[in-house]
Structures are given as structure tokens and as C-alpha cells.
Design a protein around this motif. Structure first.
Motif, PDB file in Angstrom:
ATOM      1  N   VAL A 199     113.442 -89.359 -23.386  1.00  0.00           N
ATOM      2  CA  VAL A 199     113.896 -89.345 -22.000  1.00  0.00           C
ATOM      3  C   VAL A 199     112.667 -89.340 -21.091  1.00  0.00           C
ATOM      4  N   GLN A 239     116.739 -93.083 -20.486  1.00  0.00           N
ATOM      5  CA  GLN A 239     116.545 -92.834 -21.923  1.00  0.00           C
ATOM      6  C   GLN A 239     116.368 -94.154 -22.643  1.00  0.00           C
ATOM      7  N   VAL A 293     122.161 -90.363 -20.309  1.00  0.00           N
ATOM      8  CA  VAL A 293     121.392 -89.602 -21.291  1.00  0.00           C
ATOM      9  C   VAL A 293     122.340 -89.019 -22.339  1.00  0.00           C
TER      10      VAL A 293
END
Length: 489
Positions: free
Chosen positions: A41, A106, A123
Motif C-alpha cells: 500500500v 494498493q 485496499v
């Protein structure tokens, strides 16, 4: 089916082999200096928005800008269902992001070849038993869990999650988990998300906020199944670290972990290095005498099935049928072994009987269900080809371990010595019309020079007479066959 996992660790590289009934089925390689990015991330910065492509380039601090497509831009749905449903209207990307904007993203696909990493703004954080979707409220159950058990598991997970605060998907290995284990995983994942959000408020754009587990840790999280008998690792130090990690997060998987103390290298137990060498070649021999030819290109991968030396014992149709059945098993294994992804075209040997075609296609699809990567195979086309796709998230084995040949520049072929000779003769004639040197000297590979001294000597002498200048030859062993230089003296 008995499954063993072997881990060969060194400071520069970790290699994992999954062996089923004595045959290598999957290979995973992670190098310290080339670690994969999937699952990481980042706090990215929008570098450029391309409305015509409905995509944007995002700077996440890598050498190449990453790619975000409009389909991967998450949108909250009023009913709490995950995005991407058929018929759902898509908001244009230029109305969702703008240049200079900071964006939490991400990586969902590693950089491959000349392409940058592919990103998503949704995410997801994987835990031991659950996958956490912090921007969503959806409660889902793995598709691999039997359908009749899903509703009970969904109700149980909904009760444990409590008030809306993110969505969760129950992984396959969480099917038999206790309430306490699930509650621990929920707390761990929510704490991880809190840490990511806090880091996003204090770090600059282009920063890494969360990194996925390394390969040997992902073995316990992702690769261990109920069929796994043992996990053997050849490093005492890594065994201790992995055992500690497993006891805390995956105790059932850690119980299968063993330190390999044998004299032989661990990969020699099943000739895995030999299998890696075979997986880098075009030809795959079948036990019956038939063989496959696997060609990987930028656009797609083709697999051609041939009978080879197999002549059968009954009739021609049965010979083809048996070869294709064996090939269906081998192709599915090679896709996993080589980690081939994208569009794949399989050219089975033509079969006249409809029941034979159905049996081969059924067996092929059955073997593909063993693949942990998502695959989709179509029916036989009018040309007798099977078109399929396999999700690609990281480099194939060949792209990771090999590079284009300097001699042929990745073409797989080089021009013949005679072709190069004729190129040189044309180049000398072109130079003679522009310059007036005392002599021409040809510097070329030994094979080209040898051909000029033998079969092409008459043509070289004829050109020398025509331009009225001497032509000398110099052999240079360091040159490739296509390389040459003409020096004006």
C-alpha cells in the motif's frame, strides 16, 4: 493428494517448491533485491490523467509510474455491496481524480516488462483467516467453501464483526476456525489499517505505507492446505523466525514446519533444479512419447500438442485421444510451474469424435481447478483451438530468471553468415559512392570472415575490381554473427 512444500533459503534469494506425489507442481522465487510489490500500500500522487484511456499514471516512488484504470477506482455503493456489478454506471476517471492529488493505492499487479505496476484504490489486507476490506461493509465467504455452509458462516462472521467498520471475506482456511481465532484476526487487521491511515497523514506522497509478507511467510498464510503433509526449510535461522511467526499467526500451519538437516541440497530431493531448467525450455516431453511446444510472446502464450514418437496400439483416433488426455494434465501443470498468465491458446491434436473432444476439454478444466490462480477456459473454436486466460499478477518464471539474448536481441534467431556477407558487400558499394579511401577493411565474426575466404571469395574479389580498391578482412571473435564494421583506411 499428498503435498510437500520445500523452502530453499539464501540471503539473496528464497525459492519455494510445491511437490505433489513426487512431481513439482509450483515454483515461487523471491529475490531480496527484486521483491514483488503485490499487496503493498502506497501514498501515491497523480502524475497524469488520460481521459481517452480512462486511466491515470500514479507516482508511488518507483522507477516507472504505476497505472490506475477507472475500473480499479473504488466507489462506495449505497447498499453496501462491492463495486463492479454488471450494469453499474462508471463515473469517468477525470471526475474522480486530478493531477497532483494524493491517493491511497494498493498494487494489484507487479511491473511486467515495460509496463508499470497496476494499482487499485480499493485496499484489501490479507490475514491468516480473513481478508479485510476497510472501505467496504460487505461480508463475503470464499467461493471454495461449499455453498450450503456459506450462509451460516456469513451470519457467524457478521456477529463477530459487530458494528459496520469495514468488510471481511472469510478465506478457505478459516472455514473451521473458532470464534476466538476469527476475533483475533479481525482485531489484527483493523489495527494494521489504523497504522496505514496514521502513516498516510504524516508521510509524503510516494511513501510505502504497508508491505505484504515475504515469500516464506506467505507460504504459511497462502500455500499451506489440508493436503500439505510437511513444510521443510533448509535454514536454521529462518526456521526459527518462521516457527515464531507461525505460532503467533498460523499455529496449524506452523505444526507442519520442519528443519531440513540432510547432506544433499533440499531441492535435489525431487530434482527441482532440473525441473526449473526444463521449465525454461520450449519443449516438454510426455511419458507416452508425445510432446508440447510452449511459446511465450508479448501478446499471448501458445501451447502446441504433438504425437511425436507415440504410435498407439489400436487405431489413430485412440492414439490422438490418449495423447491429448495426457497433454491436458501436462499443460495445466506447466501453467502453474512456469507461472504463465494472460491469454493462452492451446492447440490440441485435431479429434474427429465429439465425445473425445468433450472428454479432453472436461479433463483439462478439471486440472485447471487445482490452480490457486484464477483461470477461465472456453470451448473448442472452429479452428480446433482452446482459448483460455490465467490471471497474471507477477512475472513468469522465464521472465524472472532469463533475459533476451544479446546475439539475437530476443528474436530467437540470427541472420545466416551468408546473409551478413551480402549485407557487407552492399554496404561497401554504398560507401564507395560517397568516399575515396585507400583501402576497405571488413571487421566481422570468424564465421563471416571464413565464408568470405572460401565460398564468397569470388564475389568479394569481383566487388574489389569493380570499385578499384583493395578489401581486407579481419576476424574478431568477440563479435556476434550479425555484427560487423567497415573501416576506411
Amino acid at each position: 493428494m499428498q503435498q510437500d512444500i520445500l523452502i530453499n533459503w539464501s540471503p539473496q534469494e528464497a525459492r519455494v517448491a510445491i511437490v505433489e506425489n513426487g512431481a513439482v507442481q509450483e515454483l515461487h522465487v523471491e529475490r531480496t533485491l527484486e521483491r514483488g510489490l503485490v499487496g503493498n500500500v502506497y501514498l501515491g500522487k497523480v502524475a497524469r490523467v488520460l481521459p481517452g484511456m480512462q486511466s491515470a499514471f500514479i507516482d508511488i516512488g518507483l522507477e516507472r509510474a504505476a497505472f490506475l484504470h477507472v475500473a480499479d477506482v473504488w466507489q462506495r455503493q449505497p447498499d453496501g455491496e462491492p463495486p463492479g456489478r454488471p450494469g453499474q454506471p462508471q463515473v469517468p476517471i477525470e471526475k474522480q481524480v486530478f493531477e497532483g492529488q494524493s491517493l491511497l493505492v494498493q498494487v494489484i499487479k507487479d511491473p511486467i516488462g515495460t509496463k508499470g505496476a497496476r494499482l487499485s484504490t480499493q485496499v484489501s489486507i490479507a490475514g491468516r483467516l480473513l481478508v479485510f476490506l476497510p472501505q467496504d461493509d460487505h461480508i463475503g465467504i470464499s467461493q471454495k467453501i461449499p455453498h450450503d455452509q456459506r450462509e451460516a458462516l456469513r451470519a457467524r462472521l457478521t456477529r463477530l464483526v459487530g458494528a459496520p467498520g469495514g468488510g471481511f471475506i472469510l478465506r478457505t482456511n478459516g472455514e473451521d476456525a473458532s470464534d476466538d481465532e476469527l476475533a483475533e484476526d479481525i482485531a489484527y487487521l483493523r489495527k494494521t489499517w489504523t497504522r496505514i491511515r496514521e502513516a498516510a497523514t504524516r508521510l509524503p506522497a510516494g511513501s510505502l505505507l504497508h508491505q505484504d509478507l515475504n515469500l516464506i511467510q506467505r507460504v504459511l498464510r497462502d500455500l499451506v492446505t489440508c493436503d500439505t503433509q510437511t513444510i521443510r526449510i533448509d535454514s536454521r535461522e529462518q526456521h526459527a523466525l518462521l516457527a515464531k511467526f507461525g505460532e503467533e499467526f498460523m499455529p496449524s500451519a506452523a505444526a507442519k514446519l520442519h528443519l531440513y538437516k540432510g547432506e544433499r541440497p533440499i531441492f535435489d530431493l525431487y530434482n527441482i533444479d532440473e525441473e526449473i531448467a526444463k521449465a525454461l525450455g520450449r519443449r516438454v516431453d510426455l511419458k507416452s512419447g508425445g510432446y508440447l511446444i510452449v511459446d511465450q510472446t508479448e501478446a499471448l502464450t501458445t501451447v502446441d500438442v504433438n504425437t511425436g514418437g507415440y504410435v498407439g496400439s489400436r487405431n489413430f483416433d485412440d492414439t490422438i485421444f490418449k495423447t491429448n488426455l495426457e497433454a491436458a494434465h501436462a499443460i495445466a501443470r506447466q501453467l502453474r510451474l512456469r507461472n504463465l498468465g494472460g491469454i493462452i491458446i492451446v492447440d490440441f491434436i485435431d479429434m474427429q469424435r465429439e465425445d473425445h473432444r468433450d472428454s479432453v476439454l472436461g479433463e483439462f478444466r478439471k486440472q485447471l481447478t487445482r490452480d490457486r490462480v484464477k483461470t477461465m477456459a472456453g470451448n473448442f473454436s472452429q479452428l480446433g483451438l482452446v482459448e483460455m486466460t490465467r490471471k497474471r499478477t507477477r512475472e513468469s518464471l522465464a521472465h524472472m530468471l532469463c533475459e533476451p539474448c544479446e546475439a539475437c536481441m530476443g528474436k530467437g534467431t540470427v541472420r545466416t553468415a551468408r546473409t551478413v556477407c551480402y549485407d557487407i558487400l552492399r554496404e561497401i558499394l554504398r560507401e564507395a559512392r560517397q568516399f575515396n579511401p585507400r583501402e576497405y577493411r571488413v571487421v566481422a565474426s570468424p564465421r563471416v570472415v571464413e565464408l568470405f575466404l572460401d565460398e564468397e571469395s569470388q564475389h568479394l574479389a569481383g566487388l574489389s575490381d569493380f570499385i578499384g580498391k583493395p578489401i581486407s578482412l579481419q576476424s574478431e571473435s568477440a563479435m556476434g554473427q550479425e555484427q560487423y564494421d567497415i573501416v576506411l583506411l
